[in-house]
Design a protein around this motif. Structure first.
Motif, PDB file in Angstrom:
ATOM      1  N   PRO A  16       0.816  -1.227   0.000  1.00 43.85           N
ATOM      2  CA  PRO A  16       0.000   0.000   0.000  1.00 43.85           C
ATOM      3  C   PRO A  16       0.846   1.272   0.000  1.00 43.85           C
ATOM      4  CG  PRO A  16      -0.888  -1.601   1.546  1.00 43.85           C
ATOM      5  CD  PRO A  16       0.444  -2.135   1.103  1.00 43.85           C
ATOM      6  N   ALA A  17       1.931   1.274   0.775  1.00 44.87           N
ATOM      7  CA  ALA A  17       2.809   2.451   0.810  1.00 44.87           C
ATOM      8  C   ALA A  17       3.512   2.650  -0.530  1.00 44.87           C
ATOM      9  CB  ALA A  17       3.847   2.301   1.927  1.00 44.87           C
ATOM     10  N   ARG A  19       2.420   1.786  -3.442  1.00 44.55           N
ATOM     11  CA  ARG A  19       1.447   2.259  -4.427  1.00 44.55           C
ATOM     12  C   ARG A  19       1.140   3.740  -4.231  1.00 44.55           C
ATOM     13  NH1 ARG A  19      -3.038  -2.408  -5.428  1.00 44.55           N
ATOM     14  NH2 ARG A  19      -3.441  -1.072  -7.223  1.00 44.55           N
ATOM     15  N   ARG A  20       1.105   4.178  -2.979  1.00 41.98           N
ATOM     16  CA  ARG A  20       0.893   5.621  -2.747  1.00 41.98           C
ATOM     17  C   ARG A  20       2.075   6.426  -3.275  1.00 41.98           C
ATOM     18  NH1 ARG A  20      -2.154   3.808   1.781  1.00 41.98           N
ATOM     19  NH2 ARG A  20      -0.326   3.484   3.080  1.00 41.98           N
ATOM     20  N   GLU A  23       1.763   6.632  -6.993  1.00 38.11           N
ATOM     21  CA  GLU A  23       0.745   7.618  -7.372  1.00 38.11           C
ATOM     22  C   GLU A  23       1.325   9.027  -7.335  1.00 38.11           C
ATOM     23  OE1 GLU A  23      -3.852   8.858  -6.138  1.00 38.11           O
ATOM     24  OE2 GLU A  23      -2.577   7.811  -4.686  1.00 38.11           O
ATOM     25  N   LEU A  24       2.093   9.319  -6.301  1.00 43.81           N
ATOM     26  CA  LEU A  24       2.689  10.645  -6.171  1.00 43.81           C
ATOM     27  C   LEU A  24       3.678  10.922  -7.294  1.00 43.81           C
ATOM     28  CD1 LEU A  24       2.988  13.008  -3.810  1.00 43.81           C
ATOM     29  CD2 LEU A  24       5.276  12.019  -3.707  1.00 43.81           C
ATOM     30  N   VAL A 294      -3.379  13.501  -2.312  1.00 44.40           N
ATOM     31  CA  VAL A 294      -2.303  12.556  -2.650  1.00 44.40           C
ATOM     32  C   VAL A 294      -1.041  12.909  -1.881  1.00 44.40           C
ATOM     33  CG1 VAL A 294      -0.765  11.782  -4.501  1.00 44.40           C
ATOM     34  CG2 VAL A 294      -3.216  12.001  -4.931  1.00 44.40           C
ATOM     35  N   ASN A 297      -1.500  12.028   1.874  1.00 45.16           N
ATOM     36  CA  ASN A 297      -1.358  10.583   2.103  1.00 45.16           C
ATOM     37  C   ASN A 297       0.107  10.164   2.050  1.00 45.16           C
ATOM     38  OD1 ASN A 297      -4.140  10.420   2.208  1.00 45.16           O
ATOM     39  ND2 ASN A 297      -4.368   9.688   0.108  1.00 45.16           N
ATOM     40  N   TYR A 298       0.836  10.697   1.082  1.00 44.86           N
ATOM     41  CA  TYR A 298       2.245  10.333   0.947  1.00 44.86           C
ATOM     42  C   TYR A 298       3.059  10.810   2.150  1.00 44.86           C
ATOM     43  CZ  TYR A 298       7.062  10.255  -0.665  1.00 44.86           C
ATOM     44  OH  TYR A 298       8.414  10.051  -0.746  1.00 44.86           O
ATOM     45  N   GLU A 301       2.482   8.663   5.202  1.00 47.26           N
ATOM     46  CA  GLU A 301       3.138   7.367   5.029  1.00 47.26           C
ATOM     47  C   GLU A 301       4.661   7.507   5.147  1.00 47.26           C
ATOM     48  OE1 GLU A 301       3.822   3.633   4.876  1.00 47.26           O
ATOM     49  OE2 GLU A 301       1.740   4.290   4.636  1.00 47.26           O
TER      50      GLU A 301
END
Length: 354
Positions: A16-17, A19-20, A23-24, A294, A297-298, A301
């Motif tokens: 999950p981390a 993938r985040r 995305e960034l 986004v 979230n990054y 994390e």
């Protein structure tokens, strides 16, 4: 752990981390892929060694689809990572095909008179692209040692992308034993997790065709996300977290069985591997405040990872501050701040096989 890795990190748990982070960095990944693939010939073979969650796999797949096709080979020691990387690459091809259909549709003489609502038309195009891909040369042959010549020729005929997934530990075997000769071998933040980094680079080079390119994303400067003074605790928390991370990284490397120091930079490592035309470039990652969701979230994390990675090296005050910063119910929660950001670089080192 689901698979053996030399750094003893549970990479499946970190999906999950990862993938985040992908995305960034999606725009940065796309720019790097365009720059590297633009140097290659028709129907190239690209190997993504240490594919992770598939951020660059998706970027390469999309770029190949836009440029007439080719072969993309994903290699990783962790089966869960291979699965998500392959899914990301396939989804990228679906998007490119949908875009292609949409452009062709808009350029057709019938487009102006059809009168379909844009949203409905986009859905039709996406379904058409999915149907096209389902019967196309986009193939996943998990665990196969080499993409066969029939897969490459089919991809060339169809102008599409053949995808292969190979589970393997590149520290234990030269890449040439796993894949066919490649026009480009890409490895992002992977070599520094191998016990012998120079041997790892040498092993990646074996898979290159004459004139092929090895590109490594390694050695980028730290990424910064936080104001120096957060208004709680001693200023400079992020710098202390980064220092603790560096210390933990050194301990991780020292604790690897068979660990060998590499007391020089990536330029020298590529030269020692016999590559010519060695160079590098960096892409700025600059996402200033106020943050998008986004970015929020990054940052959460990223700071959580830094805090866990060097917890034993922090003061009790820093630990207490971090608990507040990472608690959504606390008034000091980082996710509620408007002054967090992302500022860093992605550095790529490359060289060509003579």
């Amino acid at each position: 752990m689901a698979a053996h890795t030399h750094d003893h990190i549970d990479w499946a748990e970190r999906i999950p981390a990862l993938r985040r982070a992908d995305e960034l960095h999606a725009v940065t990944h796309a720019g790097i892929a365009a720059r590297l693939v633009g140097r290659l010939g028709v129907q190239p073979v690209i190997v993504d060694a240490g594919s992770g969650a598939g951020g660059m796999s998706a970027a390469f797949a999309a770029e190949l689809a836009r440029r007439g096709g080719g072969t993309l080979v994903l290699v990783d020691a962790v089966p869960e990572l291979l699965e998500v990387a392959e899914a990301a690459a396939r989804a990228a091809i679906v998007r490119v095909n949908a875009e292609r259909i949409a452009r062709a549709d808009l350029e057709s003489p019938e487009a102006a008179t059809r009168g379909e609502p844009p949203a409905a038309q986009q859905q039709v195009e996406l379904e058409q692209a999915r149907a096209e891909l389902a019967g196309s040369a986009v193939a996943a042959t998990v665990g196969r040692a080499h993409p066969g010549p029939e897969a490459v020729s089919n991809a060339a005929f169809a102008g599409q992308v053949s995808i292969e997934s190979i589970r393997a530990d590149v520290a234990s075997v030269d890449l040439a034993q796993l894949v066919q000769p490649a026009d480009l071998v890409w490895a992002a933040s992977m070599v520094h997790h191998l016990p012998d980094q120079q041997a790892g680079v040498d092993g990646l080079v074996t898979a290159l065709k004459s004139g092929g390119t090895l590109a490594l994303a390694e050695g980028s400067p730290p990424t910064y996300c936080l104001p120096w003074d957060l208004g709680v605790g001693e200023p400079g928390l992020e710098r202390r977290l980064l220092a603790a991370r560096d210390h933990s990284f050194g301990e991780m490397r020292a604790g690897m069985p068979g660990s060998v120091r590499m007391p020089y930079g990536w330029y020298t490592a590529l030269v020692k591997a016999g590559l010519g035309q060695v160079g590098s470039f960096s892409c700025l990652v600059d996402l200033p405040a106020p943050p998008s969701q986004v970015v929020r979230n990054y940052v959460i994390e990223h700071i959580t990872w830094l805090a866990s990675d060097g917890d034993e090296l922090l003061t009790q005050e820093d630990r207490d501050v971090l608990r507040r910063l990472l608690d959504p119910a606390d008034p000091e929660y980082l996710g509620s701040r408007e002054d967090i950001y992302v500022l860093g670089t992605q550095t790529v080192h490359f060289g060509s096989r003579r």
